[in-house]
Design a protein around this motif. Structure first.
Motif, PDB file in Angstrom:
ATOM      1  N   PRO A  43       0.813  -1.221   0.000  1.00 39.67           N
ATOM      2  CA  PRO A  43       0.000   0.000   0.000  1.00 39.67           C
ATOM      3  C   PRO A  43       0.841   1.264   0.000  1.00 39.67           C
ATOM      4  O   PRO A  43       0.371   2.336  -0.342  1.00 39.67           O
ATOM      5  CB  PRO A  43      -0.814  -0.114   1.295  1.00 39.67           C
ATOM      6  N   ARG A  84     -10.479   0.855  -4.485  1.00 38.78           N
ATOM      7  CA  ARG A  84     -10.290   2.221  -3.990  1.00 38.78           C
ATOM      8  C   ARG A  84      -9.581   3.129  -4.986  1.00 38.78           C
ATOM      9  O   ARG A  84      -9.704   4.335  -4.910  1.00 38.78           O
ATOM     10  CB  ARG A  84      -9.569   2.208  -2.662  1.00 38.78           C
ATOM     11  N   MET A 113     -10.490   7.008  -5.796  1.00 41.74           N
ATOM     12  CA  MET A 113      -9.540   8.116  -5.841  1.00 41.74           C
ATOM     13  C   MET A 113      -9.531   8.773  -7.222  1.00 41.74           C
ATOM     14  O   MET A 113      -9.392   9.995  -7.341  1.00 41.74           O
ATOM     15  CB  MET A 113      -8.137   7.618  -5.479  1.00 41.74           C
ATOM     16  N   VAL A 131     -11.423  15.355  -0.785  1.00 46.27           N
ATOM     17  CA  VAL A 131     -10.416  15.396   0.267  1.00 46.27           C
ATOM     18  C   VAL A 131     -10.807  14.498   1.440  1.00 46.27           C
ATOM     19  O   VAL A 131      -9.948  13.871   2.061  1.00 46.27           O
ATOM     20  CB  VAL A 131     -10.127  16.838   0.739  1.00 46.27           C
ATOM     21  N   PHE A 172     -12.424  11.636   1.301  1.00 46.27           N
ATOM     22  CA  PHE A 172     -12.096  10.245   0.982  1.00 46.27           C
ATOM     23  C   PHE A 172     -10.587  10.031   0.928  1.00 46.27           C
ATOM     24  O   PHE A 172     -10.101   8.949   1.269  1.00 46.27           O
ATOM     25  CB  PHE A 172     -12.765   9.812  -0.315  1.00 46.27           C
ATOM     26  N   ALA A 173      -9.840  11.049   0.486  1.00 45.67           N
ATOM     27  CA  ALA A 173      -8.385  10.911   0.484  1.00 45.67           C
ATOM     28  C   ALA A 173      -7.881  10.727   1.916  1.00 45.67           C
ATOM     29  O   ALA A 173      -7.040   9.870   2.193  1.00 45.67           O
ATOM     30  CB  ALA A 173      -7.734  12.128  -0.165  1.00 45.67           C
ATOM     31  N   TRP A 174      -8.433  11.506   2.846  1.00 37.70           N
ATOM     32  CA  TRP A 174      -8.005  11.350   4.239  1.00 37.70           C
ATOM     33  C   TRP A 174      -8.465  10.023   4.810  1.00 37.70           C
ATOM     34  O   TRP A 174      -7.758   9.403   5.613  1.00 37.70           O
ATOM     35  CB  TRP A 174      -8.512  12.511   5.103  1.00 37.70           C
ATOM     36  N   LEU A 185      -8.655   7.320   3.225  1.00 34.52           N
ATOM     37  CA  LEU A 185      -7.685   6.341   2.706  1.00 34.52           C
ATOM     38  C   LEU A 185      -6.372   6.429   3.486  1.00 34.52           C
ATOM     39  O   LEU A 185      -5.789   5.405   3.854  1.00 34.52           O
ATOM     40  CB  LEU A 185      -7.441   6.619   1.222  1.00 34.52           C
ATOM     41  N   ILE A 186      -5.929   7.641   3.754  1.00 38.65           N
ATOM     42  CA  ILE A 186      -4.660   7.804   4.476  1.00 38.65           C
ATOM     43  C   ILE A 186      -4.768   7.253   5.898  1.00 38.65           C
ATOM     44  O   ILE A 186      -3.873   6.589   6.389  1.00 38.65           O
ATOM     45  CB  ILE A 186      -4.254   9.291   4.516  1.00 38.65           C
ATOM     46  N   ASP A 200      -6.940   5.080   7.110  1.00 39.31           N
ATOM     47  CA  ASP A 200      -7.569   3.773   7.196  1.00 39.31           C
ATOM     48  C   ASP A 200      -6.788   2.838   8.118  1.00 39.31           C
ATOM     49  O   ASP A 200      -5.563   2.799   8.099  1.00 39.31           O
ATOM     50  CB  ASP A 200      -7.619   3.184   5.777  1.00 39.31           C
ATOM     51  N   PRO A 217      -5.282  -2.723   5.871  1.00 39.73           N
ATOM     52  CA  PRO A 217      -3.941  -2.883   5.303  1.00 39.73           C
ATOM     53  C   PRO A 217      -3.568  -1.787   4.303  1.00 39.73           C
ATOM     54  O   PRO A 217      -2.385  -1.581   4.045  1.00 39.73           O
ATOM     55  CB  PRO A 217      -4.026  -4.245   4.598  1.00 39.73           C
ATOM     56  N   GLY A 218      -4.554  -1.088   3.736  1.00 33.16           N
ATOM     57  CA  GLY A 218      -4.231  -0.089   2.725  1.00 33.16           C
ATOM     58  C   GLY A 218      -3.983   1.306   3.266  1.00 33.16           C
ATOM     59  O   GLY A 218      -3.649   2.209   2.524  1.00 33.16           O
ATOM     60  N   THR A 266      -2.382   4.467   4.411  1.00 34.27           N
ATOM     61  CA  THR A 266      -1.027   4.973   4.194  1.00 34.27           C
ATOM     62  C   THR A 266      -0.330   5.308   5.510  1.00 34.27           C
ATOM     63  O   THR A 266       0.798   4.868   5.753  1.00 34.27           O
ATOM     64  CB  THR A 266      -1.083   6.253   3.341  1.00 34.27           C
ATOM     65  N   ALA A 304       0.533   2.355   7.644  1.00 35.37           N
ATOM     66  CA  ALA A 304       1.607   1.576   7.030  1.00 35.37           C
ATOM     67  C   ALA A 304       2.957   2.244   7.289  1.00 35.37           C
ATOM     68  O   ALA A 304       3.939   1.578   7.634  1.00 35.37           O
ATOM     69  CB  ALA A 304       1.352   1.440   5.540  1.00 35.37           C
ATOM     70  N   ILE A 305       2.986   3.577   7.154  1.00 31.68           N
ATOM     71  CA  ILE A 305       4.235   4.298   7.417  1.00 31.68           C
ATOM     72  C   ILE A 305       4.657   4.125   8.873  1.00 31.68           C
ATOM     73  O   ILE A 305       5.797   3.769   9.175  1.00 31.68           O
ATOM     74  CB  ILE A 305       4.066   5.802   7.102  1.00 31.68           C
ATOM     75  N   LYS A 357       5.967   0.695   9.460  1.00 37.42           N
ATOM     76  CA  LYS A 357       7.249   0.465   8.793  1.00 37.42           C
ATOM     77  C   LYS A 357       8.401   1.077   9.573  1.00 37.42           C
ATOM     78  O   LYS A 357       9.461   0.481   9.717  1.00 37.42           O
ATOM     79  CB  LYS A 357       7.226   1.075   7.381  1.00 37.42           C
ATOM     80  N   ILE A 358       8.198   2.312  10.044  1.00 38.00           N
ATOM     81  CA  ILE A 358       9.305   2.957  10.754  1.00 38.00           C
ATOM     82  C   ILE A 358       9.299   2.604  12.238  1.00 38.00           C
ATOM     83  O   ILE A 358      10.113   3.102  13.003  1.00 38.00           O
ATOM     84  CB  ILE A 358       9.306   4.495  10.577  1.00 38.00           C
TER      85      ILE A 358
END
Lengths: 410, 411
Positions: free
Chosen positions: A174, A374, A378, B226, B228-230, B232-233, B235, B238-239, B241, B244-245, B248-249
C-alpha cells in the motif's frame, strides 16, 4: 572563535533539521520507490548537529557579509559524511542502497539550506534577546513551511498516486505510490478509463457542469438587482432586509433538508436536476447579495447620477454604468458560486437516486463501497477536484477576492 | 420605491420559498409523528379480474376488485370506485349494496379504508351474446378510485413525542457535548493555524503567490474528494497509508484506528483520562480544511497594517516577539473576533465532513449528524426535525450575539 549560547542553539537547530528532513525524506522515498527506508532519528540528529556546529563556527565577515551558501554547502557535506560514517558504524545496510544514500543527500542538502537561513548573520558567541528571538522566529517559520507543505500536499498526492495504481500492486504494497515507467499510459489511466466507460463519469461531469453553471446564472440574475436595491435605493424595510441577509446566510443546509425532502418528494422534484437547480441558487443568493452590496456601495454614485442626468432610466443606468463597472465583482462572485455549487454534497446526496442524473459529488460518493476498488474512488475524487482547482489557479486573483468577500460562509 | 421592490421581490420570494418556509416547516414537522414512509400519501392499490372466464352464453362468472390501502398509518377516506361495466355482461343476483350501475357506469362508494385495510368487491355476472360478439375483458377498462388520502404531514394530529424522544436519555446531551467540543476546538484550531500560516506569508519572497494559492487547496477542493483521500490515508486496514508508514518505521506496533476508535486511555502524571481518538481526528480534518479561510482573512488584514509602526517599534528596541504581541495581535483582534464568531457558527453547522469521515460513529456524532441519523437512518422525520429546531435555536442565539458584539466595519 567564541562559544556562546548561539553555538549550542545552532547544535539544537542542526539536530532538529536533521531529524525533520530525515523523517520527511525517508517517508517520501518510501512512497516514491516502494522500498523500506527507515529514518534513523539518533544518527540524523547527531549529524545535523555536527553540520550546524561546523556552519556556525565557520568564517565570519567576508566583505561585509557573513557566511554564504558555499559555506552552507560545506557544512551540509560534513553532515552527510558524518551521517554515512555513523550509519556504516551502526548498521551497514542503511547506506548500502542507492535510494537510502540519495535520501541522505537530499536530507542534508535541505537541512544545510535550512540552518543557513536560520543562522544567517549569527556567530557562535552569545547573543542578546533580540537576536535569539530572530533565530526562534526563523526556526518556527521554517518548521511551519515544512509542516504546511506536507499536510496540504499529502492528501492530494495520495489521491493522484492511488488513482494510477492497479488493484494488485496496491494490495501487495500500500505504500508503493510510485509510478512504474515500464507500464503504458493506458495501464496507469485504467481507473479513469473505467470510470468514464462503465460508471458514466462523463455524464456526471456534464450534470455537475449544467447544475453549477445554471446556479451561477440564476444567482446572478436574482442577486444583482436585489443587491442594487439594497445598496442604492431607499425604501421602507431596507435596513431590516440588509441585516437579515446575513442571518439567512447562517442557516445550515442540514436544517433545510428535511422539509425540502418532504416537499420535493410530493412535488416530484426530488430525484431531478431541476430540484437541485432550484435549491442551489436559493442557498447562494444571500451570499451573492451580501458580496454585491458591499461592492456596489464602494462604487462612486456620481457616475450613476451622471447617467440619470443624461436621461438614462434607472434600469438603463444599471445596465450601462453599474454592471460594466462591476465586472470584477461579477467574476469573483461567479467563481465563488460555481465553486460552492460544484462542491456541494448534501443536497445532491439526499435528492439524487438515479445514476443518470448524478452530479460528481454524488457519483464519487456512490463509488465508496467495498465492491469498488479504492483506486476507482480516488480517480473519481481526482476527476471532481481537477476542474475546480484548474479554475481556481487560472482565476486565482478573482477567486481569492471572492473568498475574502464571501467566505464567512463555509 | 416601486422599482426597489420590483428589483428585490424575486430574490425575496425564492429565498422565502427555499429557506424561510422550510424553517417554519421544520417546526411543523417536529410536532408530527411522521416517518419517512409517510411521505407517500395513502393510496388504494387495486386488482381487478374475472373468474372463471366465460366460455359460452349463459356462463356465470365473478368480477372481483381486490383493494388495499397501501399506507401503514394513513387513513384513506371517501373512497369511490368508478369503472366501465363491460357490455354483454349482466348482473346476476343482487348488486353489492355499495354499488350502483347506471348504463355502463359502475359506481361504488367504498367509505373509509383504515391503514393496510383490504377489501374485496365481488359482482356476479352472466355472459350474454353481446359479450362474445364483442369480447371485452373487464380489465381493459381501468377503474378510477377517488378519495382523500390522509397524510400525517397535513392533518391536525400533533404530539410532543419527538421532543420527548430527543431530550430523554443521555444520548442528546452526549451529542450536544460532542458538537460543542467539535465546534470550539475546530474553530480555535483553524484560527491558530491560519494565524501561523499568515505569519509565514507576511514577508515577500519569490513564489509567494503560488504558495498562497497552494495553501488554499484544502478549502477549494471538493469536500468529497479530500474527505475520501483522508479516509484512505487514515484507514486502519492494510491499505491505510499513515498506519503503514508508522508501522514500517516502527512508531507503533499495530494499526491505529484513527476514525473508528472512540477513546484510548492516556495517563499523564499518573492521571488517566480517555483521549477521544476519532473526535480528535475529525477536528483535525476540520482544522486542515478551514485554516485557509482564517489564513486568507488574517493575511489580508496584516498587509493593511502600515510598516511604519513596526519600524518605530524596531527603533525603540522592541524584539520580534514583542512586535507580534504588542503590534500585530492588537491590530488583528477585531478580525480574529469576527472570524471566530462566523467560523463558530459554520463549524457548528458542519455536516458533510463528519458524515463522510466517520458517519457519526465512534463518538463523533454532532447535532447536525444527529438530524440526518434520526430523520433518514432511523427514518423518523419528526425526530430529525426536532433536532433541527434545537440547532436552529442555538444558531439564532449565536447570531443575535454576533449582531450585538461584532464591530460593524470589520468582516
Amino acid at each position: 572563535m567564541r562559544l556562546g549560547n548561539t553555538f549550542f542553539i545552532a547544535l539544537a537547530i542542526g539536530a532538529l533539521w536533521g531529524i525533520i528532513y530525515n523523517v520527511v525524506f525517508s517517508i517520501l522515498a518510501m512512497l516514491i520507490s516502494g522500498d523500506t527506508i527507515v529514518p534513523d532519528i539518533g544518527i540524523s540528529m547527531v549529524s545535523g548537529a555536527v553540520g550546524a556546529g561546523i556552519y556556525v563556527l565557520g568564517p565570519g565577515h567576508s566583505g561585509g557579509r557573513y557566511r554564504g551558501w558555499h559555506w552552507a554547502a560545506v557544512s551540509g557535506a560534513a553532515a552527510l559524511i558524518a551521517f554515512v560514517l555513523l550509519g556504516k558504524f551502526a548498521a551497514a545496510s542503511m547506506v548500502a542502497e542507492n535510494m537510502a544514500f540519495l535520501t541522505a543527500l537530499v536530507t542534508f542538502a535541505m537541512a544545510a539550506a535550512s540552518w543557513h537561513l536560520c543562522l544567517d548573520g549569527m556567530d557562535s558567541g552569545s547573543q542578546g534577546r533580540y537576536q535569539l528571538e530572530v533565530i526562534l522566529i526563523r526556526v518556527l517559520k521554517g518548521v511551519g513551511f515544512v509542516f504546511f507543505s506536507i499536510v496540504v500536499a499529502l492528501p492530494f498526492y495520495v489521491m493522484v498516486m492511488t488513482s494510477l495504481k492497479s488493484q494488485q500492486s496496491l494490495l501487495s504494497n500500500p505504500l508503493d505510490l510510485s509510478i512504474d515507467f515500464s507500464k503504458s499510459l493506458s495501464e496507469h489511466l485504467r481507473s479513469y478509463i473505467e470510470l468514464f466507460t462503465k460508471y458514466r463519469f462523463g455524464q456526471f461531469l456534464l450534470n455537475s457542469a449544467i447544475v453549477s453553471v445554471a446556479t451561477v446564472i440564476i444567482t446572478l440574475l436574482f442577486a444583482i438587482p436585489g443587491a442594487y436595491a439594497v445598496s442604492r435605493l431607499r425604501f421602507p424595510g431596507k435596513n431590516v432586509l440588509s441585516k437579515s441577509i446575513l442571518l439567512i446566510y447562517m442557516v445550515p443546509a442540514i436544517v433545510l433538508v428535511i422539509p425540502l425532502y418532504a416537499v420535493f418528494s410530493q412535488l416530484g422534484l426530488r430525484n431531478t436536476l431541476l430540484g437541485l437547480i432550484v435549491v442551489y441558487p436559493a442557498t447562494t443568493i444571500p451570499v451573492a447579495v451580501y458580496m454585491f452590496q458591499g461592492y456596489f456601495r464602494g462604487l462612486p454614485y456620481e457616475l450613476e447620477e451622471a447617467g440619470l442626468m443624461d436621461g438614462l432610466s434607472r434600469i438603463g443606468t444599471i445596465i450601462k454604468i453599474t454592471l460594466p463597472l462591476s465586472l470584477p465583482a461579477i467574476a469573483s462572485v461567479s467563481l465563488y458560486i460555481f465553486m460552492i455549487a460544484w462542491n456541494e454534497f448534501l443536497f445532491a446526496f439526499m435528492f439524487l437516486d438515479d445514476p443518470a442524473i448524478f452530479t460528481l459529488s454524488r457519483g464519487v460518493q456512490s463509488l465508496n463501497s467495498s465492491e469498488i476498488p479504492r483506486q476507482h474512488l480516488m480517480a473519481g475524487a481526482v476527476i471532481a477536484t481537477v476542474p475546480v482547482l484548474v479554475l481556481f489557479l487560472w482565476f486565482e486573483k478573482f477567486l481569492v477576492a471572492g473568498l475574502t468577500a464571501g467566505s464567512v460562509k463555509g | 420605491m416601486r422599482l426597489a421592490y420590483t428589483l428585490i421581490l424575486p430574490t425575496l420570494l425564492i429565498v422565502m420559498a427555499i429557506v424561510l418556509l422550510p424553517l417554519l416547516a421544520n417546526f411543523w414537522i417536529s410536532f408530527k409523528p411522521v416517518e419517512l414512509g409517510d411521505l407517500r400519501a395513502p393510496t388504494i392499490l387495486f386488482n381487478e379480474r374475472i373468474r372463471p372466464t366465460p366460455k359460452v352464453v349463459g356462463d356465470t362468472a365473478e368480477i372481483s376488485y381486490r383493494l388495499r390501502n397501501t399506507s401503514k398509518r394513513g387513513v384513506y377516506a371517501d373512497g369511490r370506485l368508478v369503472d366501465t361495466f363491460p357490455s354483454g355482461l349482466t348482473v346476476s343476483g343482487t348488486l353489492d349494496s355499495r354499488c350502483t350501475l347506471a348504463g355502463n357506469n359502475l359506481t361504488c362508494d367504498l367509505g373509509t379504508f383504515e391503514p393496510m385495510q383490504r377489501e374485496t368487491l365481488t359482482i356476479s355476472v352472466i355472459a350474454t351474446d353481446a359479450y362474445f360478439d364483442n369480447p371485452i375483458n373487464p380489465r381493459d377498462s381501468k377503474p378510477v378510485i377517488n378519495g382523500v388520502g390522509d397524510s400525517i404531514l397535513t392533518n391536525s394530529v400533533f404530539s410532543l413525542d419527538n421532543y420527548r424522544k430527543v431530550f430523554s436519555g443521555s444520548e442528546f446531551w452526549k451529542v450536544l457535548r460532542v458538537s460543542l467540543y467539535y465546534t470550539i476546538f475546530g474553530t480555535l484550531g483553524a484560527i491558530v493555524f491560519g494565524l501561523f500560516a499568515a505569519q509565514l506569508l507576511n514577508t515577500t519572497f519569490p513564489g509567494r503567490g503560488v504558495v498562497r494559492g497552494f495553501f488554499l487547496f484544502p478549502y477549494v477542493a471538493p469536500v468529497i474528494a479530500v474527505a475520501f483521500a483522508w479516509v484512505l490515508i487514515l484507514d486502519a486496514g492494510p491499505g491505510g497509508t499513515l498506519n503503514a508508514i508508522l508501522m514500517k518505521i516502527g512508531a507503533t506496533d499495530g494499526p491505529i484506528n484513527f476514525l473508528g476508535r472512540r477513546a484510548t486511555p492516556i495517563s499523564i502524571f499518573g492521571l488517566t483520562f480517555e483521549f477521544p481518538v476519532a473526535l480528535t481526528t475529525v477536528i483535525s480534518f476540520e482544522v486542515w480544511r478551514y485554516f485557509p479561510l482564517s489564513f486568507l482573512f488574517i493575511l489580508a488584514r496584516m498587509q493593511s497594517v502600515s510598516s511604519d509602526t513596526y519600524e518605530a517599534a524596531e527603533m525603540d528596541g522592541a524584539s520580534p516577539l514583542q512586535q507580534f504581541r504588542y503590534i500585530s495581535l492588537p491590530q488583528l483582534a477585531g478580525i480574529l473576533a469576527v472570524i471566530f464568531l462566523l467560523r463558530f457558527i459554520w463549524t457548528f453547522n458542519k455536516f458533510d465532513d463528519i458524515f463522510l469521515l466517520t458517519g457519526g460513529a465512534a463518538g463523533t456524532r454532532t447535532l447536525t449528524v444527529d438530524i440526518y441519523e434520526q430523520a433518514f437512518a432511523v427514518s423518523n422525520l419528526g425526530a430529525g426535525a426536532a433536532v433541527a429546531v434545537v440547532v436552529f435555536f442555538v444558531l439564532l442565539i449565536s447570531a443575535l450575539f454576533i449582531f450585538r458584539f461584532s464591530p460593524e466595519d470589520d468582516g
